[in-house]
Design a protein around this motif. Structure first.
Motif, PDB file in Angstrom:
ATOM      1  N   MET A   1     -10.710  -5.645  12.407  1.00 21.84           N
ATOM      2  CA  MET A   1      -9.478  -4.879  12.549  1.00 21.84           C
ATOM      3  C   MET A   1      -8.723  -4.813  11.228  1.00 21.84           C
ATOM      4  N   ALA A   2      -8.684  -5.907  10.495  1.00 18.66           N
ATOM      5  CA  ALA A   2      -7.995  -5.926   9.201  1.00 18.66           C
ATOM      6  C   ALA A   2      -8.678  -4.981   8.208  1.00 18.66           C
ATOM      7  N   VAL A   3     -10.004  -5.027   8.161  1.00 18.60           N
ATOM      8  CA  VAL A   3     -10.739  -4.138   7.256  1.00 18.60           C
ATOM      9  C   VAL A   3     -10.492  -2.684   7.635  1.00 18.60           C
ATOM     10  N   THR A   4     -10.493  -2.384   8.915  1.00 16.68           N
ATOM     11  CA  THR A   4     -10.236  -1.017   9.374  1.00 16.68           C
ATOM     12  C   THR A   4      -8.843  -0.565   8.983  1.00 16.68           C
ATOM     13  N   PHE A   5      -7.859  -1.427   9.167  1.00 14.73           N
ATOM     14  CA  PHE A   5      -6.473  -1.085   8.836  1.00 14.73           C
ATOM     15  C   PHE A   5      -6.316  -0.833   7.339  1.00 14.73           C
ATOM     16  N   VAL A   6      -6.857  -1.722   6.513  1.00 13.04           N
ATOM     17  CA  VAL A   6      -6.735  -1.585   5.061  1.00 13.04           C
ATOM     18  C   VAL A   6      -7.475  -0.346   4.579  1.00 13.04           C
ATOM     19  N   LEU A   7      -8.663  -0.119   5.085  1.00 12.47           N
ATOM     20  CA  LEU A   7      -9.443   1.049   4.680  1.00 12.47           C
ATOM     21  C   LEU A   7      -8.732   2.342   5.090  1.00 12.47           C
ATOM     22  N   SER A   8      -8.168   2.360   6.283  1.00  9.68           N
ATOM     23  CA  SER A   8      -7.446   3.536   6.748  1.00  9.68           C
ATOM     24  C   SER A   8      -6.221   3.804   5.872  1.00  9.68           C
ATOM     25  N   ALA A   9      -5.474   2.770   5.526  1.00  9.67           N
ATOM     26  CA  ALA A   9      -4.295   2.945   4.670  1.00  9.67           C
ATOM     27  C   ALA A   9      -4.693   3.435   3.280  1.00  9.67           C
ATOM     28  N   ALA A  10      -5.778   2.908   2.742  1.00 12.97           N
ATOM     29  CA  ALA A  10      -6.230   3.335   1.413  1.00 12.97           C
ATOM     30  C   ALA A  10      -6.681   4.789   1.431  1.00 12.97           C
TER      31      ALA A  10
ATOM     32  N   ALA B   1      -3.660   7.048   1.631  1.00 11.61           N
ATOM     33  CA  ALA B   1      -2.976   7.137   0.340  1.00 11.61           C
ATOM     34  C   ALA B   1      -3.719   8.066  -0.616  1.00 11.61           C
ATOM     35  N   LEU B   2      -5.035   7.960  -0.634  1.00 10.84           N
ATOM     36  CA  LEU B   2      -5.817   8.846  -1.498  1.00 10.84           C
ATOM     37  C   LEU B   2      -5.686  10.301  -1.069  1.00 10.84           C
ATOM     38  N   TYR B   3      -5.693  10.549   0.222  1.00  9.17           N
ATOM     39  CA  TYR B   3      -5.553  11.919   0.724  1.00  9.17           C
ATOM     40  C   TYR B   3      -4.174  12.483   0.381  1.00  9.17           C
ATOM     41  N   LEU B   4      -3.136  11.659   0.538  1.00 14.15           N
ATOM     42  CA  LEU B   4      -1.792  12.107   0.214  1.00 14.15           C
ATOM     43  C   LEU B   4      -1.665  12.406  -1.274  1.00 14.15           C
TER      44      LEU B   4
END
Length: 71
Positions: A21-30, A33-36
């Motif tokens: 879950m932590a890896v999924t959350f961090v990867l999703s946030a990264a 951010a890249l998309y934005l």
């Protein structure tokens, strides 16, 4: 041949679940951010007179200085 799930199994399962879950959350946030960042850069290229916050600088109206034509 059935085996019971031990307490150690559940402990490891919980640790792996939390880690996933932590890896999924961090990867999703990264990735968000890249998309934005990509979207902001694309907008800056299209509209070079806009600031990163999205506010535009003053520029004349596209029809300013043109005479009005009645059809």
């Amino acid at each position: 041949m059935g085996t019971s799930l031990t307490q150690e199994f559940w402990r490891q399962f919980a640790v792996l679940l939390v880690a996933a879950m932590a890896v999924t959350f961090v990867l999703s946030a990264a990735l968000d951010a890249l998309y934005l960042r990509r979207q902001l850069r694309r907008a800056e290229r299209r509209y070079p007179d806009t600031t990163p916050t999205g506010t535009t600088t003053r520029r004349p109206h596209p029809t300013a200085g043109r005479p009005l034509v009645k059809n």
